[in-house]
Design an enzyme around this catalytic site. Structure first.
Site, PDB file in Angstrom:
ATOM      1  N   CYS A   1      37.646  37.326  41.524  1.00  0.00           N
ATOM      2  CA  CYS A   1      36.846  37.592  40.321  1.00  0.00           C
ATOM      3  C   CYS A   1      35.696  36.602  40.196  1.00  0.00           C
ATOM      4  O   CYS A   1      34.648  36.921  39.625  1.00  0.00           O
ATOM      5  CB  CYS A   1      37.718  37.558  39.068  1.00  0.00           C
ATOM      6  SG  CYS A   1      38.605  36.007  38.814  1.00  0.00           S
TER       7      CYS A   1
ATOM      8  N   HIS B   1      40.581  33.525  34.749  1.00  0.00           N
ATOM      9  CA  HIS B   1      39.883  34.752  35.153  1.00  0.00           C
ATOM     10  C   HIS B   1      38.401  34.665  34.799  1.00  0.00           C
ATOM     11  O   HIS B   1      38.030  34.173  33.732  1.00  0.00           O
ATOM     12  CB  HIS B   1      40.511  35.951  34.434  1.00  0.00           C
ATOM     13  CG  HIS B   1      39.971  37.271  34.868  1.00  0.00           C
ATOM     14  ND1 HIS B   1      39.979  37.695  36.185  1.00  0.00           N
ATOM     15  CD2 HIS B   1      39.375  38.275  34.161  1.00  0.00           C
ATOM     16  CE1 HIS B   1      39.433  38.900  36.270  1.00  0.00           C
ATOM     17  NE2 HIS B   1      39.057  39.273  35.050  1.00  0.00           N
TER      18      HIS B   1
END
Length: 485
Positions: free
Chosen positions: A114, A431
């Site tokens: 990510c 994230h």
């Protein structure tokens, strides 16, 4: 006397020959011959926004150096290319599916990637980079060096993303990226580790800067003055330095982006002094001497903790503006000129308020049009408004500044274009996501949220929540674009 005008429709470019006495209707008929779009469906994007049938082409002052965009759908009753063989849904793979609508492409997460996906989405919205990539024809295969291979794979990836596939698989680029920068290939218990998005973004930007020669679009320059605090009478030492980003340093008093940037422009350091024959403190003050077209702001949120052997995160809430003015941080050598152009820019913006108001009103009242016709009408008006704004701004600039080729911000003002965020307490976990402004929305109310291959629309209020204050999404990188381009 005739001349050739280039038009662009549905991604294809056509060359049309027109005579000096040709009218708008004749021009439309020639466009129909090339594209099969009937004159009544054509939306021709020129200054003023409309080509009337009785207008003479020579009176429109068309730019022959750039393609003119033509919107519209072809007449199905006219001859066209042979019908392609029908393909059934179950016979194609996931990555061949096109989105229905205007949503951009997502990127598949290939296992803790990510950090890279969010960086790529932020870079993809920078038009100058995309245009340079499209024209790049570096060596490939055995003749390519590592940087060229990376840029070529990025060109291929951006090409797929431009087609708005449902989702795009970045495996090739990831493989080359890890070969070029081995630190991103680190593993833990057999799995690839999470990495820092800021580091990935910086490496990509550095490679593009060298290979595509786009450094100047991002280069910010500083004048640095060092003063010895123990010997105030000693001559101040002046240096000049360049960077591809400006840092926002965060401490217990930092509440706003402005505070953090000012903190980074002033510091105290210890160094050796020849006169005193010992180390002593110096005060360092920096002022900006060059503003780039694209400004990258880095929130310095991560620091190394010896006890945990990890990069820990400063969770403090730091608010950032949608419009950023750096006038107070400029060196006197450029300050007055930048402020003068900024004030002219604000005046032009106010003069165009009525056009924007009419645009919003027409969007609400165009109920008679089909969805496709309404989309085309909105694109036409949007292009017309932006074209007028850019033309007015270009006319107000001092001679020698060309917006078409400029790599520097002529004023001191920027508008927020993209945000890379991090959720979690450590750079090695959590994230990363990115948020990109929809450039077809004049109000800046609609933004795209990129959560790997999941793409959704969010409003301006959501962007305001990215200031941090906990382990939820907090801004790590801001990308600002010069206002007026």
């Amino acid at each position: 006397m005739s001349s050739k005008i280039t038009i662009k429709n549905a991604g294809k470019v056509y060359e049309i020959e027109v005579g000096a006495s040709d009218t708008g209707l004749i021009f439309k008929q020639k466009i129909q011959e090339a594209t099969n779009i009937p004159p009544e469906r054509q939306k021709i994007l020129v200054k003023g926004g409309k080509v009337n049938d009785e207008d003479e082409i020579s009176s429109l002052a068309l730019n022959t150096k750039q393609p003119i965009m033509v919107l519209g759908t072809p007449d199905k009753g006219l001859p066209s290319k042979p019908v392609e063989k029908q393909v059934f849904l179950e016979d194609i793979n996931q990555n061949q599916l096109f989105k229905v609508g205007s949503e951009p492409s997502g990127l598949i997460n290939l296992g803790n990637t990510c950090y890279l996906n969010s960086s790529l989405q932020a870079l993809f919205q920078i038009n100058d980079v995309k245009e340079k990539l499209e024209k790049f024809n570096g060596s490939s295969g055995a003749n390519a060096n590592a940087s060229q291979s990376l840029v070529l794979s990025l060109k291929s990836l951006f090409g797929q993303m431009s087609k708005k596939h449902e989702s795009v698989n970045p495996t090739l680029l990831l493989t080359i990226f890890r070969n070029v920068f081995p630190q991103f290939a680190e593993r833990e218990r057999g799995f690839y580790k999470q990495q820092d998005a800021e580091e990935a973004f910086s490496q990509l930007l550095s490679t593009l800067g060298e290979t595509l020669k786009v450094k100047d679009y991002f280069r910010i320059s500083f004048k640095s003055e060092q003063k010895c605090l123990a010997l105030p009478e000693e001559e101040v030492k002046t240096d000049y330095e360049d960077s591809f980003k400006i840092n926002c340093h965060i401490d217990i008093k930092t509440n706003f982006l402005r505070d953090g940037i000012l903190n980074g422009l002033k510091e105290t350091l210890e160094k050796y002094n020849d006169t005193l024959q010992s180390n002593t403190e110096y005060e360092v003050n920096r002022r900006i001497t060059r503003l780039p077209k694209m400004l990258t702001v880095h929130f310095v949120r991560f620091y190394w903790r010896r006890d945990t052997q990890k990069k820990s995160k400063i969770l403090r809430r730091v608010q950032f503006p949608f419009e950023l003015d750096l006038a107070e941080m400029l060196d006197e050598s450029i300050k007055l000129e930048k402020i003068k152009i900024r004030d002219e820019l604000n005046k032009i913006e106010k003069d165009n308020i009525d056009l924007i108001r009419d645009f919003k009103k027409s969007k609400k009242n165009d109920n008679k049009l089909s969805p496709l016709e309404q989309q085309e009408e909105e694109e036409l008006k949007l292009m017309s408004i932006k074209s007028k704004f850019n033309d007015d701004f270009a006319k107000s600039l001092p001679s020698g500044i060309d917006l078409q080729t400029a790599t520097e911000n002529p004023s001191s003002v920027y508008e927020l274009s993209a945000v890379i965020t991090h959720a979690g307490s450590s750079a090695d976990s959590g994230h990363y996501q990115s948020f990109v402004k929809d450039d077809k929305d004049l109000d800046g109310e609609r933004w795209w949220k990129f959560n790997d291959d999941k793409v959704s629309s969010v409003n301006r209020e959501k962007i305001e929540t990215l200031a941090g204050g906990g382990e939820s999404d907090s801004a790590l990188i801001l990308i600002y674009k010069s206002k007026g381009f």
